[in-house]
Structure formats: structure tokens, C-alpha cells
Design a protein around this motif. Sequence first.
Motif, PDB file in Angstrom:
ATOM      1  N   ILE A 105       0.860  -1.225   0.041  1.00  0.00           N
ATOM      2  CA  ILE A 105      -0.206   0.112   0.107  1.00  0.00           C
ATOM      3  C   ILE A 105       1.075   1.174  -0.131  1.00  0.00           C
ATOM      4  O   ILE A 105       0.497   2.039  -1.062  1.00  0.00           O
ATOM      5  N   LEU A 106       1.667   0.993   0.696  1.00  0.00           N
ATOM      6  CA  LEU A 106       2.603   2.568   1.188  1.00  0.00           C
ATOM      7  C   LEU A 106       3.118   2.174  -0.225  1.00  0.00           C
ATOM      8  O   LEU A 106       3.603   3.824  -0.496  1.00  0.00           O
ATOM      9  N   SER A 107       3.999   1.557  -0.336  1.00  0.00           N
ATOM     10  CA  SER A 107       5.290   1.885  -1.886  1.00  0.00           C
ATOM     11  C   SER A 107       4.081   2.542  -3.116  1.00  0.00           C
ATOM     12  O   SER A 107       4.742   3.305  -3.556  1.00  0.00           O
ATOM     13  N   ALA A 108       2.817   2.134  -2.890  1.00  0.00           N
ATOM     14  CA  ALA A 108       1.914   2.481  -4.396  1.00  0.00           C
ATOM     15  C   ALA A 108       1.806   3.531  -4.678  1.00  0.00           C
ATOM     16  O   ALA A 108       1.565   5.052  -4.735  1.00  0.00           O
ATOM     17  N   SER A 109       1.464   3.819  -2.600  1.00  0.00           N
ATOM     18  CA  SER A 109       0.562   5.644  -2.641  1.00  0.00           C
ATOM     19  C   SER A 109       1.576   5.723  -2.321  1.00  0.00           C
ATOM     20  O   SER A 109       1.977   7.243  -2.635  1.00  0.00           O
ATOM     21  N   VAL A 110       2.962   5.955  -1.387  1.00  0.00           N
ATOM     22  CA  VAL A 110       4.225   6.644  -2.100  1.00  0.00           C
ATOM     23  C   VAL A 110       4.414   7.593  -3.072  1.00  0.00           C
ATOM     24  O   VAL A 110       4.464   8.771  -3.265  1.00  0.00           O
ATOM     25  N   ALA A 111       4.422   6.681  -4.260  1.00  0.00           N
ATOM     26  CA  ALA A 111       5.087   6.892  -5.513  1.00  0.00           C
ATOM     27  C   ALA A 111       3.835   8.220  -6.238  1.00  0.00           C
ATOM     28  O   ALA A 111       3.908   8.607  -6.611  1.00  0.00           O
ATOM     29  N   GLY A 112       2.557   8.468  -5.916  1.00  0.00           N
ATOM     30  CA  GLY A 112       1.606   8.901  -6.290  1.00  0.00           C
ATOM     31  C   GLY A 112       1.323  10.600  -5.273  1.00  0.00           C
ATOM     32  O   GLY A 112       0.336  11.087  -6.114  1.00  0.00           O
ATOM     33  N   CYS A 134       3.981  16.070   1.005  1.00  0.00           N
ATOM     34  CA  CYS A 134       3.071  15.227   2.179  1.00  0.00           C
ATOM     35  C   CYS A 134       3.741  13.507   2.081  1.00  0.00           C
ATOM     36  O   CYS A 134       2.945  13.076   2.773  1.00  0.00           O
ATOM     37  N   ARG A 135       4.580  13.059   1.223  1.00  0.00           N
ATOM     38  CA  ARG A 135       5.164  11.135   0.605  1.00  0.00           C
ATOM     39  C   ARG A 135       5.329  11.807   1.774  1.00  0.00           C
ATOM     40  O   ARG A 135       5.381   9.992   2.668  1.00  0.00           O
ATOM     41  N   PRO A 136       6.308  12.084   3.074  1.00  0.00           N
ATOM     42  CA  PRO A 136       7.057  10.918   4.180  1.00  0.00           C
ATOM     43  C   PRO A 136       5.516  10.563   5.273  1.00  0.00           C
ATOM     44  O   PRO A 136       5.543   9.795   5.941  1.00  0.00           O
ATOM     45  N   GLU A 137       4.504  11.546   5.385  1.00  0.00           N
ATOM     46  CA  GLU A 137       3.865  11.789   6.647  1.00  0.00           C
ATOM     47  C   GLU A 137       3.322  10.378   5.853  1.00  0.00           C
ATOM     48  O   GLU A 137       2.366   9.267   6.596  1.00  0.00           O
ATOM     49  N   VAL A 138       2.900  10.352   4.604  1.00  0.00           N
ATOM     50  CA  VAL A 138       2.145   8.617   4.598  1.00  0.00           C
ATOM     51  C   VAL A 138       2.845   7.516   4.360  1.00  0.00           C
ATOM     52  O   VAL A 138       2.479   6.540   4.934  1.00  0.00           O
ATOM     53  N   ALA A 139       4.346   7.567   4.089  1.00  0.00           N
ATOM     54  CA  ALA A 139       4.719   6.419   4.663  1.00  0.00           C
ATOM     55  C   ALA A 139       5.308   5.609   6.482  1.00  0.00           C
ATOM     56  O   ALA A 139       5.574   5.259   6.354  1.00  0.00           O
ATOM     57  N   SER A 140       5.286   7.094   6.740  1.00  0.00           N
ATOM     58  CA  SER A 140       5.579   6.875   8.272  1.00  0.00           C
ATOM     59  C   SER A 140       4.506   6.822   9.183  1.00  0.00           C
ATOM     60  O   SER A 140       4.189   5.575  10.174  1.00  0.00           O
ATOM     61  N   LYS A 143      -4.927  14.194  -2.498  1.00  0.00           N
ATOM     62  CA  LYS A 143      -6.012  13.525  -3.556  1.00  0.00           C
ATOM     63  C   LYS A 143      -6.024  12.549  -3.101  1.00  0.00           C
ATOM     64  O   LYS A 143      -5.672  11.375  -3.617  1.00  0.00           O
ATOM     65  N   TRP A 144      -6.303  12.129  -2.069  1.00  0.00           N
ATOM     66  CA  TRP A 144      -6.475  11.190  -0.951  1.00  0.00           C
ATOM     67  C   TRP A 144      -7.197   9.582  -1.998  1.00  0.00           C
ATOM     68  O   TRP A 144      -6.898   9.016  -2.329  1.00  0.00           O
ATOM     69  N   PRO A 145      -8.694  10.308  -1.772  1.00  0.00           N
ATOM     70  CA  PRO A 145      -9.301   9.544  -2.006  1.00  0.00           C
ATOM     71  C   PRO A 145      -9.471   9.087  -3.876  1.00  0.00           C
ATOM     72  O   PRO A 145      -9.846   7.079  -4.260  1.00  0.00           O
ATOM     73  N   ARG A 146      -9.118   9.710  -4.698  1.00  0.00           N
ATOM     74  CA  ARG A 146      -8.293   9.072  -5.841  1.00  0.00           C
ATOM     75  C   ARG A 146      -7.295   8.398  -6.379  1.00  0.00           C
ATOM     76  O   ARG A 146      -7.379   7.236  -6.381  1.00  0.00           O
ATOM     77  N   THR A 147      -6.143   8.655  -5.117  1.00  0.00           N
ATOM     78  CA  THR A 147      -5.018   7.598  -4.916  1.00  0.00           C
ATOM     79  C   THR A 147      -4.997   6.108  -4.077  1.00  0.00           C
ATOM     80  O   THR A 147      -4.894   5.404  -5.082  1.00  0.00           O
ATOM     81  N   VAL A 148      -6.490   6.209  -3.407  1.00  0.00           N
ATOM     82  CA  VAL A 148      -6.857   4.840  -2.807  1.00  0.00           C
ATOM     83  C   VAL A 148      -7.376   4.060  -3.677  1.00  0.00           C
ATOM     84  O   VAL A 148      -7.265   2.796  -3.972  1.00  0.00           O
ATOM     85  N   ALA A 149      -8.356   5.297  -4.270  1.00  0.00           N
ATOM     86  CA  ALA A 149      -9.587   4.817  -5.655  1.00  0.00           C
ATOM     87  C   ALA A 149      -8.029   3.928  -6.546  1.00  0.00           C
ATOM     88  O   ALA A 149      -8.691   2.251  -6.874  1.00  0.00           O
ATOM     89  N   LEU A 196      -8.196   0.248  -3.283  1.00  0.00           N
ATOM     90  CA  LEU A 196      -8.739   0.812  -1.911  1.00  0.00           C
ATOM     91  C   LEU A 196      -9.307   1.399  -2.247  1.00  0.00           C
ATOM     92  O   LEU A 196      -9.405   2.337  -0.837  1.00  0.00           O
ATOM     93  N   PRO A 197     -10.779   2.121  -2.622  1.00  0.00           N
ATOM     94  CA  PRO A 197     -11.276   2.624  -2.385  1.00  0.00           C
ATOM     95  C   PRO A 197     -11.844   2.906  -0.604  1.00  0.00           C
ATOM     96  O   PRO A 197     -12.359   1.223  -0.315  1.00  0.00           O
ATOM     97  N   GLY A 198     -12.084   3.946   0.035  1.00  0.00           N
ATOM     98  CA  GLY A 198     -13.033   3.867   0.798  1.00  0.00           C
ATOM     99  C   GLY A 198     -11.965   3.535   1.566  1.00  0.00           C
ATOM    100  O   GLY A 198     -11.673   3.350   2.992  1.00  0.00           O
TER     101      GLY A 198
END
Length: 195
Positions: free
Chosen positions: A4-11, A16-22, A113-119, A123-125
Motif C-alpha cells: 500500500i505504502l510503496s504504491a501510494s507514496v509513489a503518487g 506529503c509523501r513522508p507522512e503517508v510513508a511513516s 488527492k487521497w480518495p483518487r489515489t486509494v481508488a 482500495l476505495p474507501g
Amino acid sequence: MPLILSASVAGRPGRCRPEVASRPGPGRRGPLAGRLDAGTVRVTRKLAALRSHLEFGPPKSAAGVRVVALPAAAVETLRAHLAEFTASDADALVFTGDKGALLRSGNFGRAVKWPRTVAALGLPGFHFHDLRHTGNTLAAASGASTRELMQRMGHASMRAALIYQHATSERDREIASAMDRRIVRQIRRKGGQRS
């Protein structure tokens, strides 16, 4: 979480990238930067979103003040973030919006753009706080004891930590494989054969 993180961090936009990573929570540069070589983050305060404003204060309990080890990938991402986006003074906020303001849950989602990224990840939702659950589940699956989970999570009671200790079939298979390796080693030491 790594997938999840490697894919979401790339986007993620760089800021904000590190906050998602850690997901270390609100922090100042000083405690974070001073411990990156050790691969840890020190949690000393929380950020509360009150009706009219944001307010820093102590964690809910003494257990919330803690030092947490980070995966190596998160350390490298944080190091790069500190160099590019964080002011050098010890009290500088590590994660801010484009204009240096504190991030709220509402503007964080829009900013990255959290909703778009997780979709896009299938991982929608999936909510930002789900990263905490995912990390705690991975820690439990990696063999963390209840006490170790409590320390990582900053909880004083076992109740929350026990949620993450539920067995998964994958972890059960890892345990069985580890047991088998120990049995085989013991048999070989004694010169016996495995039947």
C-alpha cells in the motif's frame, strides 16, 4: 502496508509523501532529525483538532510519549523530506501544507488527492487512519508481543493491542515454517533423521 505504502507514496506530492510513508504524527524537526540515524522517531505531543482551532498538547496518556523504530524505507523518505521541505530550526514542523500551515484531516485529503489515489490502488474507501491499523497488524504479524504493540501504539491498556494479535492464516503458516526449521536443526544436531 508495504504494498500500500510503496504504491501510494509513489503518487503523493513530495511535501506529503513522508507522512503517508511513516505516519509518525505531528512532530518537530529536532526530535525527528536527531534520531533518524538510529531509525527512530520520538513522539512527545499530539495535535488536537478542536472546533475553532488546532492545539498541540501532551498525548492522552504517559504511554503516548514514546520512541518508535521505523522501517528503513520510511527513514530514507523522511530524511529526504526534511532536507527539501522542513525548516532547519529545532521547532520546525515536519509536515505542513504548501504555505507552511498545519495540516488538518480535511485539507490533507484534498492536498494529496487521497480518495483518487486509494481508488487507483484498488482500495476505495481506505482512510488515512487505516495506515495505523495496517502498520499495527503488520507489527503483530511480524511477531510483536502485546507489550511491544502497546509501546509502538502508545497505549497503556492491552485492549487495543489485542485487536492486532488475531491470528491470520499467513502468519500461522510462517509460525509453522519457523517451528519446522527449529525441529529440523535440532534433529540434525543430534544426528538423527526427520521422519
